[in-house]
Design a protein around this motif. Structure first.
Motif, mmCIF file in Angstrom:
data_model
loop_
_atom_site.group_PDB
_atom_site.id
_atom_site.type_symbol
_atom_site.label_atom_id
_atom_site.label_comp_id
_atom_site.label_asym_id
_atom_site.label_seq_id
_atom_site.Cartn_x
_atom_site.Cartn_y
_atom_site.Cartn_z
ATOM 1 N N ASN A 141 0.828 -1.212 0.000
ATOM 2 C CA ASN A 141 0.000 0.000 0.000
ATOM 3 C C ASN A 141 0.858 1.256 0.000
ATOM 4 O O ASN A 141 0.337 2.370 -0.123
ATOM 5 C CB ASN A 141 -0.988 -0.006 1.174
ATOM 6 C CG ASN A 141 -0.329 -0.040 2.543
ATOM 7 O OD1 ASN A 141 0.639 0.666 2.813
ATOM 8 N ND2 ASN A 141 -0.866 -0.867 3.437
ATOM 9 N N GLY A 142 2.159 1.110 0.149
ATOM 10 C CA GLY A 142 3.092 2.223 -0.011
ATOM 11 C C GLY A 142 3.262 3.134 1.183
ATOM 12 O O GLY A 142 4.206 3.940 1.223
ATOM 13 N N THR A 143 2.399 3.017 2.177
ATOM 14 C CA THR A 143 2.397 4.005 3.260
ATOM 15 C C THR A 143 3.604 3.885 4.187
ATOM 16 O O THR A 143 3.915 4.821 4.922
ATOM 17 C CB THR A 143 1.115 3.870 4.101
ATOM 18 O OG1 THR A 143 1.064 2.560 4.687
ATOM 19 C CG2 THR A 143 -0.124 4.087 3.238
ATOM 20 N N GLY A 181 5.030 -2.342 -6.679
ATOM 21 C CA GLY A 181 3.688 -1.957 -7.103
ATOM 22 C C GLY A 181 2.924 -1.389 -5.924
ATOM 23 O O GLY A 181 2.790 -2.046 -4.883
ATOM 24 N N ILE A 182 2.443 -0.155 -6.078
ATOM 25 C CA ILE A 182 1.763 0.540 -4.981
ATOM 26 C C ILE A 182 0.298 0.757 -5.353
ATOM 27 O O ILE A 182 -0.014 1.242 -6.446
ATOM 28 C CB ILE A 182 2.464 1.879 -4.669
ATOM 29 C CG1 ILE A 182 3.867 1.590 -4.113
ATOM 30 C CG2 ILE A 182 1.652 2.720 -3.692
ATOM 31 C CD1 ILE A 182 4.687 2.827 -3.802
ATOM 32 N N ASP A 185 -9.037 9.012 -6.531
ATOM 33 C CA ASP A 185 -8.520 10.276 -6.020
ATOM 34 C C ASP A 185 -8.334 10.184 -4.503
ATOM 35 O O ASP A 185 -8.679 9.174 -3.867
ATOM 36 C CB ASP A 185 -9.442 11.438 -6.400
ATOM 37 C CG ASP A 185 -10.876 11.222 -5.944
ATOM 38 O OD1 ASP A 185 -11.093 10.629 -4.871
ATOM 39 O OD2 ASP A 185 -11.794 11.631 -6.676
ATOM 40 N N GLU A 186 -7.785 11.243 -3.918
ATOM 41 C CA GLU A 186 -7.423 11.197 -2.502
ATOM 42 C C GLU A 186 -8.611 10.897 -1.597
ATOM 43 O O GLU A 186 -8.529 10.032 -0.713
ATOM 44 C CB GLU A 186 -6.776 12.525 -2.087
ATOM 45 C CG GLU A 186 -6.350 12.570 -0.624
ATOM 46 C CD GLU A 186 -5.627 13.859 -0.256
ATOM 47 O OE1 GLU A 186 -5.281 14.009 0.933
ATOM 48 O OE2 GLU A 186 -5.417 14.702 -1.151
ATOM 49 N N ALA A 197 0.355 9.341 1.797
ATOM 50 C CA ALA A 197 1.448 8.474 2.238
ATOM 51 C C ALA A 197 1.870 7.515 1.126
ATOM 52 O O ALA A 197 3.057 7.236 0.949
ATOM 53 C CB ALA A 197 1.024 7.700 3.479
ATOM 54 N N ALA A 198 0.896 7.028 0.361
ATOM 55 C CA ALA A 198 1.210 6.118 -0.745
ATOM 56 C C ALA A 198 2.016 6.838 -1.816
ATOM 57 O O ALA A 198 3.004 6.294 -2.339
ATOM 58 C CB ALA A 198 -0.074 5.554 -1.344
ATOM 59 N N LEU A 199 1.630 8.063 -2.161
ATOM 60 C CA LEU A 199 2.374 8.817 -3.172
ATOM 61 C C LEU A 199 3.753 9.219 -2.662
ATOM 62 O O LEU A 199 4.707 9.301 -3.448
ATOM 63 C CB LEU A 199 1.574 10.047 -3.597
ATOM 64 C CG LEU A 199 0.317 9.757 -4.427
ATOM 65 C CD1 LEU A 199 -0.301 11.054 -4.925
ATOM 66 C CD2 LEU A 199 0.625 8.836 -5.607
ATOM 67 N N ALA A 200 3.869 9.450 -1.357
ATOM 68 C CA ALA A 200 5.202 9.697 -0.789
ATOM 69 C C ALA A 200 6.060 8.442 -0.930
ATOM 70 O O ALA A 200 7.262 8.520 -1.221
ATOM 71 C CB ALA A 200 5.077 10.093 0.681
#
Length: 381
Positions: free
Chosen positions: A110-112, A131-132, A137-138, A153-156
């Motif tokens: 989930n990338g967080t 892979g995230i 949208d947010e 957090a995922a995009l970070a």
């Protein structure tokens, strides 16, 4: 996986050798659900993950032994997934072991939890792809995953992976609730300079098993896949994407060919040849899953039936068992697939979404999951 950017637009893909070249020396791609723990609570989670540690989780020694067994069967890719794989305390130790074994590793997350230090560690232990997951949208993403701030957090996490020179892509699971968010995903990817997107059809497993309101109708699915194809063409022309794939519904291949034939797309013949070479549904043949408890499954979305457990037998012994009734049927799809599939002119390049959802294969409640969305006149020989 249906590589839309390659079949429709002619772009080469990184995994073309695995997907389109007849090389039987490779063993199965294995999804290792290395933990059941997760820091989010996604409504559509196929593994029903929670924040609790599962007492049956493979130990570090057992997980390392599994990796050795996967190397022995010439596994081309090990996908570390979960739950959330970064919650497994020994994840980097396991990834380092896989690197020593020359196993290619990828991460589904989930990338967080990917801060700059975690991203550097993932790069150091040789992870080839991260892979995230993004659901739209947010506002939608945070609501769907029931955690405020998880989109940012995922995009970070994406940005931190890119800084560490890790190839990174977005994963999007299609539900009725977010089917209109596909253009948003393409835009999000472009803004984040992410050049690979995987679109997953929802499989009704885990928390999504009884959520019929999440499942698209055939007409809605057709519209979704059409949108993915059109946005792929647009973003390829703009040179904003390298690879767009759809996952989980092999009807996407015939649907794409029908569209290409209607458009008189010059790549039609080549696309058909590639889909035939790929052979469609490889569940139980070139795709496998191992759960956090060591149970081996035909794929990661099909956890109701265990083929065996690596705590008791080696992966090879389980995977090569000639007396396993489910594997026998999966490897003889031309005999046991859905009757409608067997009448379909596209069967050789699709093989259906062949699963069963009962605990006993003798009950013969096999079905198409997710369901085929092609019309009768489109499959008639």
């Amino acid at each position: 996986m249906i590589n839309i950017s390659k079949l429709y637009c002619g772009l080469a893909g990184e995994s073309d050798r695995l997907r389109y070249e007849a090389d039987n020396s490779f063993g199965p791609v294995v999804a290792f659900n290395c933990t059941s723990r997760c820091n989010l609570n996604c409504l559509h989670c196929y593994s029903s993950s929670t924040s609790n540690l599962n007492s049956s989780e493979l130990s570090t020694a057992e997980a390392k032994q599994l990796l050795h067994q996967l190397a022995e069967v010439n596994c081309p890719v090990v996908l570390f997934t979960g739950g959330e794989p970064l919650l497994r305390d020994d994840l980097f130790e396991l990834l380092a072991e896989a690197k020593q074994l020359a196993l290619r590793t990828v991460i589904s997350t989930n990338g967080t939890l990917i801060d700059s230090a975690a991203a550097e560690k993932l790069a150091d232990v040789g992870v080839s792809y991260v892979g995230i997951s993004i659901d739209g949208d947010e506002s939608f993403h945070d609501k769907f995953r029931q955690s405020t701030g998880c989109f940012k957090a995922a995009l970070a996490g994406v940005k931190n992976c890119q800084k560490a020179c890790l190839k990174t892509g977005l994963r999007f699971t299609i539900t009725r609730q977010n089917a209109d968010k596909i253009p948003v995903v393409f835009e999000t990817a472009a803004e984040a300079n992410v050049r690979r997107i995987c679109f997953y059809h929802l499989v009704k497993a885990g928390r999504a098993k009884n959520l019929n309101t999440y499942t698209l109708t055939p007409q809605q699915t057709r519209h979704v896949v059409d949108t993915i194809i059109e946005k792929t063409r647009e973003f390829v022309q703009k040179k904003l994407v390298d690879e767009v794939l759809s996952v989980g519904n092999h009807a996407d291949g015939p649907f794409l060919l029908l569209k290409m034939a209607q458009e008189k797309n010059r790549r039609y013949k080549k696309a058909r040849q590639l889909l035939l070479a790929n052979g469609g549904n490889k569940i139980g043949e070139k795709i496998a899953s191992v759960g956090w408890d060591g149970c081996v499954h035909p794929d990661q979305f099909w956890r109701n039936y265990s083929l065996g457990n690596v705590k008791d037998k080696t992966f090879k012994e389980i995977w090569d068992n000639p007396n396993e009734p489910v594997l026998d049927k999966l490897r003889k799809k031309s005999e046991f697939a859905d009757k409608r599939c067997l009448r379909c002119k596209w069967f050789d390049l699709c093989k259906g979404n062949f699963r069963f959802l009962d605990s006993d294969p003798a009950e013969k409640n096999w079905l198409l999951e997710p369901p085929c969305y092609l019309a009768d006149n489109e499959i008639k020989k």
